[in-house]
Scaffold this active site. Structure first.
Site, short mmCIF file in Angstrom:
data_model
loop_
_atom_site.label_atom_id
_atom_site.label_comp_id
_atom_site.label_asym_id
_atom_site.label_seq_id
_atom_site.Cartn_x
_atom_site.Cartn_y
_atom_site.Cartn_z
N HIS A 173 0.87 -1.18 0.00
CA HIS A 173 0.00 0.00 0.00
C HIS A 173 0.90 1.23 0.00
O HIS A 173 1.52 1.55 1.03
CB HIS A 173 -0.93 -0.02 1.21
CG HIS A 173 -1.86 -1.19 1.21
ND1 HIS A 173 -2.15 -1.93 2.34
CD2 HIS A 173 -2.54 -1.77 0.20
CE1 HIS A 173 -2.99 -2.91 2.02
NE2 HIS A 173 -3.24 -2.83 0.72
N GLU A 176 1.46 4.02 2.62
CA GLU A 176 1.97 3.63 3.94
C GLU A 176 3.49 3.73 3.91
O GLU A 176 4.22 2.73 4.02
CB GLU A 176 1.45 2.24 4.29
CG GLU A 176 -0.07 2.21 4.39
CD GLU A 176 -0.69 0.82 4.39
OE1 GLU A 176 -1.91 0.72 4.33
OE2 GLU A 176 0.06 -0.18 4.46
N HIS A 266 3.33 -2.53 6.85
CA HIS A 266 2.20 -1.68 6.49
C HIS A 266 2.07 -0.53 7.48
O HIS A 266 2.82 -0.41 8.45
CB HIS A 266 0.89 -2.49 6.54
CG HIS A 266 0.71 -3.44 5.41
ND1 HIS A 266 -0.13 -3.20 4.36
CD2 HIS A 266 1.27 -4.64 5.17
CE1 HIS A 266 -0.09 -4.22 3.52
NE2 HIS A 266 0.76 -5.12 3.98
N GLU A 342 2.06 -3.57 11.48
CA GLU A 342 1.31 -2.32 11.33
C GLU A 342 1.95 -1.21 12.17
O GLU A 342 2.18 -1.39 13.37
CB GLU A 342 -0.14 -2.53 11.80
CG GLU A 342 -0.94 -3.48 10.93
CD GLU A 342 -1.29 -2.89 9.59
OE1 GLU A 342 -1.76 -3.65 8.72
OE2 GLU A 342 -1.10 -1.67 9.39
C1 GEM Z 1 -4.34 -4.90 6.15
S1 GEM Z 1 -4.14 -6.55 6.63
C2 GEM Z 1 -5.63 -6.84 7.43
C3 GEM Z 1 -5.48 -8.03 8.28
N1 GEM Z 1 -6.67 -8.22 9.04
C4 GEM Z 1 -6.73 -9.20 9.95
N2 GEM Z 1 -7.81 -9.26 10.69
N3 GEM Z 1 -5.73 -10.05 10.04
C5 GEM Z 1 -5.10 -4.85 4.83
O1 GEM Z 1 -4.51 -5.16 3.80
O2 GEM Z 1 -6.30 -4.54 4.88
C6 GEM Z 1 -2.98 -4.34 6.05
C7 GEM Z 1 -2.99 -2.86 5.84
O3 GEM Z 1 -3.63 -2.38 4.90
O4 GEM Z 1 -2.37 -2.17 6.63
ZN ZN Z 2 -1.44 -1.65 4.20
#
Ligand code: GEM
Ligand code: ZN
Length: 382
Positions: A173, A176, A266, A342
């Protein structure tokens, strides 16, 4: 009334100007990605406001991809290197930010940018190391290089067939940008020949690092998608060269090398914390992976007060994982420890920084610190 100008014709530049007539009421709209509806990223230069009390109003913040702007503060810079937070507020629809610039030229952004030039410089820095092989995987839709760094100590005690394959990808993304700051800190420490953790890991592992999974989206000023409008973190089950070559090329290489540990860096728009999301919803998730996750997180918490495991995403129910996500697909395909990392666009609420919030430099420190967590599990990955 002052003559203000706004420009965006530079790497990751993006904003729509509604009105510049009054410095006390600069009206803006956040633009969507070039081929999708995701709107969140902004980055622009404003000139002509030295000494004037500026008020920026982002009129459509309430319709952004992640409209929880509470606690978020816009970043600003005069020199494009030193970025600082400015007073910001959100009323549920309009996000307002204010600054009295001390110079005629000032930049504003959603988060500290990471330019394609800096990306190429990072590859250049790594290229200088005798521990690094730079591999060209192929090209993106806009013709940029997909570059893989293969990093290990070929002269170490561990035979190559016993080295663990550790993969780190970042910035699927593109908005980010903290993800590539994370990789910069990771690489600077990993390639520090005086660092004992790095020396041990370079002996025991082969690292495969993709510092920017989405260079086209990054330059275009997209939040979440590539030039074709693909959300790369939903392409891992069936990527194509036509829509998601970035994932297709990296996934193809992973299938060649194998994976013993996978990390995908991310940023999170809402939660003011650093955290990880695993692949607990995978059909193949098991006690061995769960134990590795616990050891990895415990080591990271011990080595970095900026990391925590209290706040994060809801865990997926057993068997309910979305296997189009990188972490889930890799974890399932290779039966390995796999984490989405994250970092916050806002700040770490456990250790807030009034002047900078969460920043590129703090992302670098977190990236350096994750090596400690890898060391804690490297001997039990298989
Ligand atoms: C997220 S990853 C989402 C993971 N969710 C769970 N419940 N494990 C995405 O791609 O939506 C990563 C991000 O965008 O930061
Ligand atoms: Zn992301």
């Amino acid at each position: 009334m002052s003559q203000l100008t706004i420009s965006t014709q530079f790497d990751s530049g993006s904003i729509e100007v509604v009105s510049l007539a009054d410095h006390r009421d600069v009206q803006l709209r956040i633009k969507a990605d070039n081929a999708s509806a995701f709107a969140q990223w902004f980055h622009f230069r404003l000139q002509g406001a030295a000494g004037l009390p500026l008020t920026l109003r982002f009129l459509n913040a309430g319709q952004s991809a992640y409209p929880d702007w509470n606690g978020y503060r816009v970043v600003a810079s005069y020199d494009r290197h030193h970025w600082f937070r400015i007073d910001s507020a959100f009323d549920g629809q309009v996000m307002t930010a204010s600054l009295t610039p001390v110079a005629q030229s000032v930049y504003f952004a959603y988060f500290e940018p990471y330019s394609y030039e800096r990306h190429l410089d990072l590859i250049g820095f790594a290229t200088e190391s005798d521990k690094v092989e730079v591999e060209h995987l192929g090209n993106t839709l806009d013709g940029r290089d997909m570059t893989l760094l293969r990093i290990t100590d070929e002269d170490g005690a561990t035979p190559v067939e016993r080295k663990k394959k550790v993969w780190l990808i970042a910035r699927q993304h593109p908005g980010e940008t903290m993800a590539e700051w994370f990789v910069e800190g990771f690489l600077e420490r990993l390639l520090d020949g005086d660092d004992p953790v790095s020396r041990v890991l370079l002996d025991r592992c082969i690292f495969h690092v993709v510092p920017n999974m989405n260079p086209d989206g990054a330059v275009r000023g997209n939040l979440r998608t590539n030039a074709a409008g693909a959300n790369l973190n939903r392409e891992w089950q069936e990527p194509t060269l036509e829509r998601s070559p970035e994932v297709f090329l990296v996934r193809q290489k992973m299938l060649e090398t194998g994976v013993d540990l996978f990390l995908d860096a991310h940023g999170d728009e809402a939660r003011p914390y650093n955290f990880v999301a695993g692949c607990e919803g995978n059909p193949g998730y098991n006690e061995r992976i769960a134990a590795l996750e616990d050891a990895f997180k415990a080591a990271w918490i011990a080595s970095s007060p900026d990391f925590q495991d209290e706040v994060g995403y809801d865990r997926d129910a057993p068997g309910q994982a979305n296997l189009t996500l990188a972490t889930n697909w890799v974890g399932q395909q290779f039966d390995c420890l796999a984490y989405t990392i994250e970092m916050p666009f806002k700040d770490n609420a456990n250790l807030p920084d009034e002047e900078y919030g969460w920043s590129g430099e703090r992302s670098k420190k977190l990236g350096a610190g994750v090596l400690q967590a890898i060391l804690a599990v490297v001997g039990k990955l298989r």
